[in-house]
Design a protein around this motif. Structure first.
Motif, PDB file in Angstrom:
ATOM      1  N   TYR A 165       0.828  -1.204   0.000  1.00  0.00           N
ATOM      2  CA  TYR A 165       0.000   0.000   0.000  1.00  0.00           C
ATOM      3  C   TYR A 165       0.870   1.265   0.000  1.00  0.00           C
ATOM      4  O   TYR A 165       0.476   2.297  -0.562  1.00  0.00           O
ATOM      5  N   THR A 166       2.027   1.196   0.639  1.00  0.00           N
ATOM      6  CA  THR A 166       2.923   2.350   0.638  1.00  0.00           C
ATOM      7  C   THR A 166       3.394   2.655  -0.779  1.00  0.00           C
ATOM      8  O   THR A 166       3.433   3.820  -1.204  1.00  0.00           O
ATOM      9  N   TRP A 167       3.750   1.622  -1.536  1.00  0.00           N
ATOM     10  CA  TRP A 167       4.136   1.842  -2.928  1.00  0.00           C
ATOM     11  C   TRP A 167       2.972   2.397  -3.732  1.00  0.00           C
ATOM     12  O   TRP A 167       3.158   3.286  -4.585  1.00  0.00           O
ATOM     13  N   LEU A 170       2.670   5.960  -3.264  1.00  0.00           N
ATOM     14  CA  LEU A 170       3.699   6.697  -4.000  1.00  0.00           C
ATOM     15  C   LEU A 170       3.456   6.662  -5.507  1.00  0.00           C
ATOM     16  O   LEU A 170       4.324   7.066  -6.285  1.00  0.00           O
ATOM     17  N   ALA A 171       2.272   6.177  -5.890  1.00  0.00           N
ATOM     18  CA  ALA A 171       1.880   6.098  -7.303  1.00  0.00           C
ATOM     19  C   ALA A 171       2.818   5.203  -8.108  1.00  0.00           C
ATOM     20  O   ALA A 171       3.075   5.457  -9.292  1.00  0.00           O
ATOM     21  N   ASP A 172       3.326   4.157  -7.477  1.00  0.00           N
ATOM     22  CA  ASP A 172       4.217   3.215  -8.156  1.00  0.00           C
ATOM     23  C   ASP A 172       3.600   1.827  -8.082  1.00  0.00           C
ATOM     24  O   ASP A 172       3.989   0.982  -7.278  1.00  0.00           O
ATOM     25  N   LYS A 173       2.608   1.591  -8.941  1.00  0.00           N
ATOM     26  CA  LYS A 173       1.916   0.307  -8.933  1.00  0.00           C
ATOM     27  C   LYS A 173       2.820  -0.860  -9.333  1.00  0.00           C
ATOM     28  O   LYS A 173       2.712  -1.948  -8.754  1.00  0.00           O
ATOM     29  N   PRO A 174       3.721  -0.702 -10.314  1.00  0.00           N
ATOM     30  CA  PRO A 174       4.641  -1.808 -10.609  1.00  0.00           C
ATOM     31  C   PRO A 174       5.468  -2.227  -9.392  1.00  0.00           C
ATOM     32  O   PRO A 174       5.694  -3.428  -9.183  1.00  0.00           O
ATOM     33  N   ALA A 175       5.928  -1.270  -8.597  1.00  0.00           N
ATOM     34  CA  ALA A 175       6.700  -1.631  -7.401  1.00  0.00           C
ATOM     35  C   ALA A 175       5.825  -2.369  -6.395  1.00  0.00           C
ATOM     36  O   ALA A 175       6.284  -3.307  -5.724  1.00  0.00           O
ATOM     37  N   ALA A 176       4.551  -1.977  -6.280  1.00  0.00           N
ATOM     38  CA  ALA A 176       3.637  -2.695  -5.391  1.00  0.00           C
ATOM     39  C   ALA A 176       3.444  -4.125  -5.863  1.00  0.00           C
ATOM     40  O   ALA A 176       3.437  -5.071  -5.047  1.00  0.00           O
ATOM     41  N   THR A 279       0.917  -6.019 -15.037  1.00  0.00           N
ATOM     42  CA  THR A 279       1.830  -4.876 -15.084  1.00  0.00           C
ATOM     43  C   THR A 279       1.847  -4.293 -16.483  1.00  0.00           C
ATOM     44  O   THR A 279       2.176  -4.977 -17.444  1.00  0.00           O
ATOM     45  N   PRO A 280       1.462  -3.046 -16.661  1.00  0.00           N
ATOM     46  CA  PRO A 280       1.436  -2.460 -18.003  1.00  0.00           C
ATOM     47  C   PRO A 280       2.841  -2.276 -18.548  1.00  0.00           C
ATOM     48  O   PRO A 280       3.785  -2.057 -17.793  1.00  0.00           O
ATOM     49  N   PRO A 281       3.026  -2.390 -19.867  1.00  0.00           N
ATOM     50  CA  PRO A 281       4.355  -2.192 -20.437  1.00  0.00           C
ATOM     51  C   PRO A 281       4.805  -0.750 -20.291  1.00  0.00           C
ATOM     52  O   PRO A 281       3.995   0.174 -20.274  1.00  0.00           O
ATOM     53  N   VAL A 291       9.098  10.087  -7.396  1.00  0.00           N
ATOM     54  CA  VAL A 291      10.008   9.554  -6.386  1.00  0.00           C
ATOM     55  C   VAL A 291      10.837   8.456  -7.025  1.00  0.00           C
ATOM     56  O   VAL A 291      10.448   7.860  -8.012  1.00  0.00           O
ATOM     57  N   SER A 292      11.976   8.207  -6.442  1.00  0.00           N
ATOM     58  CA  SER A 292      12.802   7.103  -6.920  1.00  0.00           C
ATOM     59  C   SER A 292      12.138   5.792  -6.577  1.00  0.00           C
ATOM     60  O   SER A 292      11.534   5.630  -5.523  1.00  0.00           O
ATOM     61  N   THR A 293      12.237   4.824  -7.475  1.00  0.00           N
ATOM     62  CA  THR A 293      11.599   3.533  -7.236  1.00  0.00           C
ATOM     63  C   THR A 293      12.574   2.515  -6.683  1.00  0.00           C
ATOM     64  O   THR A 293      12.414   1.320  -6.870  1.00  0.00           O
ATOM     65  N   THR A 294      13.591   2.952  -5.990  1.00  0.00           N
ATOM     66  CA  THR A 294      14.490   2.018  -5.340  1.00  0.00           C
ATOM     67  C   THR A 294      13.856   1.518  -4.059  1.00  0.00           C
ATOM     68  O   THR A 294      13.156   2.243  -3.368  1.00  0.00           O
TER      69      THR A 294
END
Length: 491
Positions: A165-167, A170-176, A279-281, A291-294
């Motif tokens: 949920y934190t990812w 951060l609007a980073d669905k691929p990281a989630a 996961t969308p291409p 934000v960085s996705t690290t």
């Protein structure tokens, strides 16, 4: 309105001080506090408490040294007090409705509550697999690895959900998705190992059932985090239909296994498709992330309190479910009415929690003083908690009437269930504010107290439960009372 159109410019109907403020001569340098007040006029005028202004000043990067040099006061809180006193209160209505992230539909929350409850029918189908001689605590041997794996699963998946949920925040669905794709299978494997470690005299079928439970919890967590409740509900329909048939007519053991395995495979396939194929291409025209996705951006330690809250609250629910069995009832009574009622009540609980948070945002805009805001928030909290406990009592009464071989829901049992409801709901409320550490500590200590009472044979299980749940409810209610009284908490 503060002043009418007929009044002279700058006049106020009820805010002029007794002694007129000394005017600054035209040749003097402008007061920097007046300039700041003019720049922040709209925000300061709408502030319910000076702490809101102090938070804004700090977010703008003003240090205490800069404040002392520019404005002649010692820190941001002192400057906020000056601004709060200098700018009259007014609460203009926005042209457009203010955004409310806590607005949600009752139907969606009820659907989630049903999805939480339906897996319980799996235990109806799997009951023959868990049969066996009673162990040291009066539990069938097959339930020990099942409960151990369930507690581990609730702990692991609560922490995993927070990280995912934190990812998403951060609007980073691929990281989630990556987090879930790695964490869900790992949790299923560790849950299976936990069941094996606690197998004892349990049959291989019971251990296999516990392993299946771990896999289901992992897959269902991924689907729920990604808001795929409807897909999960569809996958559970065959299992539910088979369990309802088993309650009124015996069905072969082979059919039970097929229904359990089929539902598990369906849920796992849906989760895998969502995590791998969803996961969308990447697109060259997509905007760069803010934000960085690290992985370092989401600290693992931040999820630990959420995991501990899952462990503590899960253990309390298990003790509530096992109370009658520990008191000598038949093992078939261990799922009702407490655990089933609590699970079904999660739908109304979630909706009422959202309703409280939404109402608090509205209160920030309408309350004229900190005291008025605090009073309105307390009244709103009491109303939402009372509504939840009413729903929980109704569900417990209905479950006790319908579930076979269930002891009577007397006053002690109902009191313990309602106090546990207070603990669960206030814990979820604290979690929604990010103040989960206090809730986790209270729940873990309460679970430890019940475990100690069980090991030392201190008191009847239901009586001990009332005492432990009551103390935990008081502690968490105090934490909530301190937290929600501050206007800055609700921003």
């Amino acid at each position: 309105m503060s002043g009418g159109l007929w009044m002279p410019a700058g006049a106020r109907s009820d805010t002029l001080p007794t002694i007129p403020r000394q005017r600054t001569p035209s040749w003097a340098e402008p007061d920097p506090v007046d300039e700041l007040a003019a720049r922040l006029d709209d925000f300061v005028a709408a502030a319910v408490h000076p702490d809101e202004i102090a938070a804004l000043l700090e977010s703008d990067g003003l240090s205490d040294d800069q404040i002392r040099e520019r404005y002649g006061v010692k820190n941001s809180f002192a400057l906020a007090e000056v601004l709060y006193d200098r700018v009259p209160r007014r609460y203009p209505e926005p042209r457009d409705p203010a955004p409310d992230p806590w607005r949600t539909s009752l139907l969606g929350c009820l659907l989630r509550g049903v999805v939480f409850a339906l897996p319980g029918f799996g235990y109806v189908l799997g009951a023959p697999l868990l049969a066996g001689p009673r162990g040291d605590f009066g539990l069938p041997a097959g339930t020990v690895p099942l409960l151990a794996a369930a507690l581990f699963g609730w702990t692991w998946n609560q922490g995993l959900s927070h990280r995912a949920y934190t990812w998403l925040g951060l609007a980073d669905k691929p990281a989630a998705r990556r987090t879930l794709l790695l964490g869900a299978p790992t949790g299923a494997l560790l849950g299976t190992l936990t069941a094996l470690a606690c197998a004892g005299t349990a049959t291989p079928a019971a251990v296999l059932f516990a392993a299946g439970q771990s896999c289901y919890l992992a897959a269902a967590t991924a689907l729920l985090v990604l808001s795929r409740e409807r897909a999960l509900l569809a996958a559970l329909i065959p299992l539910t239909a088979g369990a309802l048939l088993a309650l009124v007519h015996p069905i072969p053991e082979t059919a039970r296994i097929v229904l359990l395995a089929g539902s598990l495979l369906a849920v796992a396939a849906l989760a895998l498709r969502e995590l791998v194929g969803g996961t969308p291409p990447a697109r060259a025209s997509a905007p760069a992330p803010t934000v960085s996705t690290t992985p370092g951006n989401v600290a693992l330690a931040a999820s630990l309190p959420y995991a501990l809250f899952g462990l503590g609250s899960g253990a309390l629910v298990v003790y509530a479910a096992l109370g009658d069995v520990l008191a000598g009832a038949e093992p078939s009574a261990m799922a009702a009415p407490a655990a089933v009622a609590l699970t079904l009540s999660m739908g109304p609980a979630e909706w009422l929690l959202y309703r409280f948070r939404s109402g608090s945002l509205a209160g920030l805009r309408s309350a004229g003083t900190p005291r008025a805001f605090r009073r309105g928030t307390v009244h709103r909290l009491a109303g939402c908690l009372a509504a939840y406990l009413t729903a929980l009592a109704a569900l417990a009464t209905a479950t006790a009437a319908l579930w076979p071989h269930t002891p009577t829901l007397d006053g002690v049992r109902l009191a313990g269930l309602l106090l546990l409801g207070v603990v669960i709901w206030t814990g979820l409320l604290l979690q929604s504010f990010g103040a989960v550490a206090g809730a986790a500590l209270v729940c873990v200590l309460a679970a430890l107290a019940q475990t100690l009472a069980l090991l030392t044979h201190t008191g009847a299980p239901h009586t001990v439960g009332v005492a432990v749940y009551g103390a935990a409810a008081v502690a968490q209610s105090a934490l909530v009372g301190v937290l929600i009284g501050r206007a800055t908490t609700h921003r």
